[in-house]
Design an enzyme around this catalytic site. Structure first.
Site, short mmCIF file in Angstrom:
data_model
loop_
_atom_site.label_atom_id
_atom_site.label_comp_id
_atom_site.label_asym_id
_atom_site.label_seq_id
_atom_site.Cartn_x
_atom_site.Cartn_y
_atom_site.Cartn_z
N VAL A 116 -44.93 -10.77 28.38
CA VAL A 116 -45.44 -9.57 27.70
C VAL A 116 -44.59 -8.33 27.96
O VAL A 116 -44.77 -7.31 27.31
CB VAL A 116 -46.90 -9.25 28.11
CG1 VAL A 116 -47.86 -10.28 27.58
CG2 VAL A 116 -47.05 -9.08 29.61
N GLY A 117 -43.70 -8.42 28.92
CA GLY A 117 -42.90 -7.23 29.20
C GLY A 117 -41.56 -7.62 29.78
O GLY A 117 -41.43 -8.62 30.48
N GLY A 174 -38.74 -5.59 31.84
CA GLY A 174 -38.26 -4.34 32.41
C GLY A 174 -36.81 -4.48 32.80
O GLY A 174 -36.17 -5.51 32.53
N THR A 175 -36.28 -3.46 33.43
CA THR A 175 -34.89 -3.48 33.85
C THR A 175 -34.69 -4.52 34.95
O THR A 175 -33.65 -5.14 35.05
CB THR A 175 -34.50 -2.09 34.39
OG1 THR A 175 -35.11 -1.10 33.57
CG2 THR A 175 -33.01 -1.90 34.40
N PHE A 176 -35.71 -4.69 35.78
CA PHE A 176 -35.53 -5.53 36.96
C PHE A 176 -36.38 -6.76 36.99
O PHE A 176 -36.31 -7.55 37.91
CB PHE A 176 -35.77 -4.70 38.22
CG PHE A 176 -34.97 -3.44 38.18
CD1 PHE A 176 -33.60 -3.51 38.28
CD2 PHE A 176 -35.58 -2.24 37.96
CE1 PHE A 176 -32.84 -2.37 38.18
CE2 PHE A 176 -34.82 -1.09 37.85
CZ PHE A 176 -33.45 -1.16 37.96
N LYS A 179 -39.43 -9.47 34.70
CA LYS A 179 -40.19 -9.83 33.50
C LYS A 179 -41.65 -9.86 33.86
O LYS A 179 -42.01 -10.20 34.99
CB LYS A 179 -39.75 -11.21 33.01
CG LYS A 179 -38.37 -11.20 32.40
CD LYS A 179 -37.97 -12.57 31.91
CE LYS A 179 -36.58 -12.48 31.28
NZ LYS A 179 -35.93 -13.76 31.15
N VAL A 180 -42.49 -9.53 32.90
CA VAL A 180 -43.92 -9.56 33.13
C VAL A 180 -44.54 -10.60 32.20
O VAL A 180 -44.21 -10.65 31.00
CB VAL A 180 -44.55 -8.16 32.90
CG1 VAL A 180 -46.06 -8.21 33.14
CG2 VAL A 180 -43.91 -7.12 33.83
N LYS A 220 -45.68 -10.17 37.50
CA LYS A 220 -44.37 -9.50 37.38
C LYS A 220 -43.41 -10.20 38.34
O LYS A 220 -43.67 -10.26 39.54
CB LYS A 220 -44.53 -8.03 37.74
CG LYS A 220 -43.23 -7.23 37.70
CD LYS A 220 -43.54 -5.75 37.88
CE LYS A 220 -42.28 -4.92 37.97
NZ LYS A 220 -42.58 -3.48 38.04
N ASP A 227 -41.39 7.25 37.94
CA ASP A 227 -41.05 6.67 36.63
C ASP A 227 -42.28 6.64 35.72
O ASP A 227 -42.64 5.60 35.17
CB ASP A 227 -40.48 5.25 36.80
CG ASP A 227 -39.81 4.76 35.52
OD1 ASP A 227 -39.48 5.60 34.66
OD2 ASP A 227 -39.62 3.53 35.37
N1 ATP Z 1 -50.83 -5.50 34.57
C1 ATP Z 1 -50.26 -5.63 33.38
N2 ATP Z 1 -50.94 -6.14 32.34
C2 ATP Z 1 -50.34 -6.29 31.14
N3 ATP Z 1 -49.08 -5.93 30.86
C3 ATP Z 1 -48.36 -5.39 31.85
C4 ATP Z 1 -48.89 -5.22 33.16
N4 ATP Z 1 -47.94 -4.69 33.94
C5 ATP Z 1 -46.87 -4.50 33.15
N5 ATP Z 1 -47.11 -4.93 31.89
C6 ATP Z 1 -46.18 -4.89 30.75
O1 ATP Z 1 -44.88 -5.13 31.20
C7 ATP Z 1 -44.04 -3.99 30.95
C8 ATP Z 1 -43.04 -3.84 32.07
O2 ATP Z 1 -43.75 -3.70 33.31
P1 ATP Z 1 -43.15 -2.87 34.51
O3 ATP Z 1 -42.83 -1.50 33.99
O4 ATP Z 1 -44.04 -2.98 35.68
O5 ATP Z 1 -41.80 -3.69 34.77
P2 ATP Z 1 -40.39 -3.13 35.19
O6 ATP Z 1 -39.51 -4.32 35.33
O7 ATP Z 1 -40.53 -2.24 36.35
O8 ATP Z 1 -40.03 -2.32 33.92
P3 ATP Z 1 -39.16 -1.01 33.77
O9 ATP Z 1 -37.75 -1.41 33.92
O10 ATP Z 1 -39.56 -0.64 32.38
O11 ATP Z 1 -39.61 -0.02 34.78
C9 ATP Z 1 -45.02 -2.81 30.80
O12 ATP Z 1 -44.49 -1.78 30.00
C10 ATP Z 1 -46.18 -3.49 30.15
O13 ATP Z 1 -45.94 -3.63 28.76
#
Ligand code: ATP
Length: 397
Positions: free
Chosen positions: A37-38, A40-42, A44-45, A59, A148
């Site tokens: 579903v997501g 990010g830079t570091f 995957k979610v 995550k 952030d």
């Molecule tokens: N608890 C959650 N439930 C559902 N979706 C989530 C949840 N946590 C994160 N996501 C989805 O995943 C995406 C990325 O999550 P997150 O920002 O924690 O990851 P990241 O790797 O740190 O990303 P970034 O590089 O954007 O900071 C969020 O924008 C959201 O769409």
């Protein structure tokens, strides 16, 4: 799909991991991955289900010797209904990499997607902003700076209840130690970070929530800079030129010289469609160059704009219905695509609509960062850092 367990490389250093054992003796984690579903830079979610068929989010972040993520340690300290709750943590090995798996409640929507879908009423904006402020009050009371805050990191459930997520860049600030200035997604980055301050305070989060409040009001980012210089130029365009005292208060990494005709503030012009006078007053107390003079979270919560906010009426708003009435792209799956990069000059913003609307002020701004704002050598050093020297906000100070 079940997350594979590689017992030999399982790192069980911090937490007893819940595992189930099949009849064949092969261990596996009690989570079934449904979909990503997501991104990010570091990490995957993923959306997943636990043994009780409860939806969770997992995550996955690479755990490397070069990068130390504080996310798990910070999450263990955070405990508030408007902050993302950690349910579990375990390590896996994938492609010879150590992966940290953080398990959270699954929260299906983001503010970023809501803002793309519809205009928000002022009453609903108040309810969302109030919840965001409660989250910030909690973390700031522990001296945790999120670093952030963006619409992508603000999660929403179908009722409109808000959860601040992504503590991957968060840090407990210590006045005796410096912190990296190259942090926070560009549009939401406080001016002191843009001038290279390394001794900043939690007021950088206040700047970010001000940007988010403005974005909820106007439906697009207030400062959609295309690189760090342009970002500062856009802020100056709206706030007017900082005074010499303002510049000193921002503690730039090197002396800044602003070779600009004095630019007058035009915050009120930018927000001319916003009829609620109290929100304009609140924004004028947030968008202040000097971090010490910038409103604190307590001052924001006491401001008349948030007077009488009643969370029990949250379900009366129909803003969240846009997720259920239209079946396509209703969840977080597409969220990463609209994210402005933390990096600056080498990355062009790919944003939700606003940055593609060329205006006369933008053409003025595009001149600003090449000729009008110069900081002897400093701008150069900022763009160098964006060119890849510092790439990982979770790893640095
Ligand atoms: N608890 C959650 N439930 C559902 N979706 C989530 C949840 N946590 C994160 N996501 C989805 O995943 C995406 C990325 O999550 P997150 O920002 O924690 O990851 P990241 O790797 O740190 O990303 P970034 O590089 O954007 O900071 C969020 O924008 C959201 O769409």
């Amino acid at each position: 799909m079940t997350i594979p367990d590689n017992t030999s490389s399982l790192i069980n250093d911090k937490k007893e991991v819940n595992m189930k054992e099949s009849s064949s003796g092969v261990k596996s984690y009690p989570y079934d991955i449904i979909r990503q579903v997501g991104q990010g830079t570091f990490g995957k979610v993923y959306e997943a289900k636990n043994q009780d068929s409860k939806r969770v989010a997992i995550k996955k972040v690479e755990k490397s010797n070069h990068f130390i993520s504080r996310e798990y340690d910070i999450l263990k300290v955070v405990n508030h209904p408007n902050c993302l709750r950690i349910l579990d943590m375990f390590y896996t090995a994938e492609d010879n990499k150590k992966m940290q798996n953080l398990v959270f409640d699954f929260i299906p929507y983001t503010l970023a997607i809501l803002l793309k879908k519809r205009h928000l009423t002022i009453s609903f904006i108040k309810v969302l902003f109030y919840q965001l402020c409660q989250a910030i009050k909690h973390i700031h009371s522990k001296n945790i700076c999120h670093r952030d805050i963006t619409p992508n990191n603000i999660l929403l459930n179908p009722k409109g209840e808000l959860t601040l997520a992504d503590f991957g860049s968060a840090k407990i600030l210590d006045a005796n130690h410096t912190s990296m200035s190259y942090i926070c997604s560009r549009y939401y980055r406080a001016p002191e970070l843009l001038v290279g301050c390394t001794n900043y305070s939690t007021k950088i989060d206040i700047w970010s929530i001000g940007c988010i409040l403005a974005e909820m009001l106007i439906g697009k980012p207030l400062f959609p800079g295309t690189n760090s210089h342009d970002q500062l130029g856009r802020i100056i365009e709206v706030l007017g030129s900082p005074t010499k005292e303002d510049l000193e208060a921002m503690k730039p990494s090197k002396p800044y010289v602003l070779q600009l005709p004095n630019i007058n503030p035009k915050l009120f012009d930018t927000l001319h469609n916003v009829t609620d006078k109290s929100v304009i007053d609140l924004l004028s107390k947030i968008f202040i160059f000097d971090p010490i003079k910038r409103a604190s979270i307590d001052e924001i919560l006491e401001h008349p704009f948030l007077e009488g906010v009643n969370l029990s009426t949250i379900e009366l708003f129909d803003e969240m219905k846009c997720f259920t009435t239209n079946s396509s792209s209703t969840t977080n799956a597409a969220s990463s695509s609209s994210k402005p990069s933390t990096s600056s000059s080498n990355t062009t913003a790919s944003l939700n609509g606003s940055s593609s609307n060329k205006t006369t002020s933008e053409s003025f701004l595009s001149r600003l960062h090449t000729s009008a704002i110069t900081s002897t050598n400093n701008l150069k050093s900022l763009s160098n850092s964006s060119g890849g020297v510092i790439t990982n906000p979770v790893t640095t100070n």
